[in-house]
Design an enzyme around this catalytic site. Sequence first.
Site, PDB file in Angstrom:
ATOM      1  N   LEU A   8      27.256   7.100  -5.048  1.00 44.00           N
ATOM      2  CA  LEU A   8      28.018   8.325  -5.270  1.00 44.00           C
ATOM      3  C   LEU A   8      29.243   8.082  -6.152  1.00 44.00           C
ATOM      4  CD1 LEU A   8      27.908   9.870  -1.668  1.00 44.00           C
ATOM      5  CD2 LEU A   8      26.296  10.168  -3.553  1.00 44.00           C
ATOM      6  N   HIS A  12      29.309  13.572  -7.715  1.00 40.91           N
ATOM      7  CA  HIS A  12      28.633  13.952  -6.467  1.00 40.91           C
ATOM      8  C   HIS A  12      29.624  14.630  -5.515  1.00 40.91           C
ATOM      9  CE1 HIS A  12      25.888  10.462  -7.593  1.00 40.91           C
ATOM     10  NE2 HIS A  12      25.034  11.450  -7.404  1.00 40.91           N
ATOM     11  N   GLN A  34       9.788   9.612  -8.070  1.00 41.46           N
ATOM     12  CA  GLN A  34      10.252  10.132  -9.357  1.00 41.46           C
ATOM     13  C   GLN A  34      10.518   9.019 -10.379  1.00 41.46           C
ATOM     14  OE1 GLN A  34      13.722  12.014  -7.282  1.00 41.46           O
ATOM     15  NE2 GLN A  34      14.835  11.528  -9.142  1.00 41.46           N
ATOM     16  N   GLU A 121      24.636  20.362 -12.985  1.00 42.75           N
ATOM     17  CA  GLU A 121      24.084  20.832 -14.270  1.00 42.75           C
ATOM     18  C   GLU A 121      23.802  19.672 -15.219  1.00 42.75           C
ATOM     19  OE1 GLU A 121      26.699  23.788 -15.886  1.00 42.75           O
ATOM     20  OE2 GLU A 121      25.824  25.372 -14.626  1.00 42.75           O
ATOM     21  N   ASP A 123      21.708  17.347 -14.801  1.00 41.90           N
ATOM     22  CA  ASP A 123      20.241  17.365 -14.862  1.00 41.90           C
ATOM     23  C   ASP A 123      19.821  18.828 -14.968  1.00 41.90           C
ATOM     24  OD1 ASP A 123      19.281  14.434 -14.133  1.00 41.90           O
ATOM     25  OD2 ASP A 123      21.029  14.901 -12.904  1.00 41.90           O
TER      26      ASP A 123
HETATM   27  O1  PAF Z   1      19.342  14.360  -9.136  1.00 42.73           O
HETATM   28  C1  PAF Z   1      19.039  13.506  -8.277  1.00 42.73           C
HETATM   29  O2  PAF Z   1      19.873  12.709  -7.844  1.00 42.73           O
HETATM   30  C2  PAF Z   1      17.604  13.449  -7.755  1.00 42.73           C
HETATM   31  O3  PAF Z   1      16.701  13.762  -8.761  1.00 42.73           O
HETATM   32  C3  PAF Z   1      17.381  14.325  -6.505  1.00 42.73           C
HETATM   33  C4  PAF Z   1      17.604  15.789  -6.798  1.00 42.73           C
HETATM   34  C5  PAF Z   1      18.333  13.878  -5.394  1.00 42.73           C
HETATM   35  C6  PAF Z   1      15.939  14.147  -6.006  1.00 42.73           C
HETATM   36  O4  PAF Z   1      15.662  12.832  -5.673  1.00 42.73           O
END
Ligand code: PAF
Length: 251
Positions: A8, A12, A34, A121, A123
């Site tokens: 973090l 965050h 992912q 935002e 991402d």
């Molecule tokens: O943006 C992120 O940190 C990740 O893609 C998420 C939304 C926590 C999903 O793992």
Amino acid sequence: MVPTMGALHDGHLSLVRAAGKPTVVVSIFVNPTQFAPHEDFDTYPRNLDGDLAKLKTIGAPIVFAPTPREMYPEGFSTSVTVGGPSVGLETDFRPHFFAGVATVVAKLLLAALPDVAVFGEKDYQQLLVVKRLVRDLNIPTGIIGAPIAREADGLAMSSRNTYLDARERTIAAGLNKVLRFAAGRARSGGDLRDAEAMAMAELKGVGFDSVDYVAIRDAETLMLTDDPKRPLRLLAAAKIGKTRLIDNMAI
Ligand code: PAF
């Protein structure tokens, strides 16, 4: 709820504040689905104790930090695929990414059933994909997009910024500068495709090793548009060494 992958930073913490609720669940889970096999899942920064200490400074929200086995038990066989805003851009370079994000976000939201969930935002495409996901699956959670937190020189805060050495960190600041110029050109009526091409060349000029994309798209659908009446978003992804950075801004 604020879904995170941990490591973090102040960005965050700003998401937790943006939730604007007395009770906030922060999830910390480095989601394996992912990441492609060649990506940085193993080296992604992890610091649960440090994360918990940071969260305590802003009022100790509830933390949900599951293990991979808890999230993906033996035999797990479901994947959530979102169309629409997930087409193109990140998907052209990380084809596995949004199915992994949508699957884990659906699981996290259904587990916690929060009133609202906050996504940065930074991402931007992910934010639109998550909005589409909750609408399409009737997940009863409002999705809030929170503004990008930036370092003093404009670099968007990211857990991956810790990968940058001193030389790369200087180059990295160029991403936001180049995008601001490009957004300015687009706002003052310049041809959108020319603005994209110039920004790509400028990113290479300031030292990026490769540029995945610089794209001006419809801000709501991410479709290609030249319609001046539509809201527009400028989005980019570029690499320095092993580090891939993304940034975006409204036009
Ligand atoms: O943006 C992120 O940190 C990740 O893609 C998420 C939304 C926590 C999903 O793992």
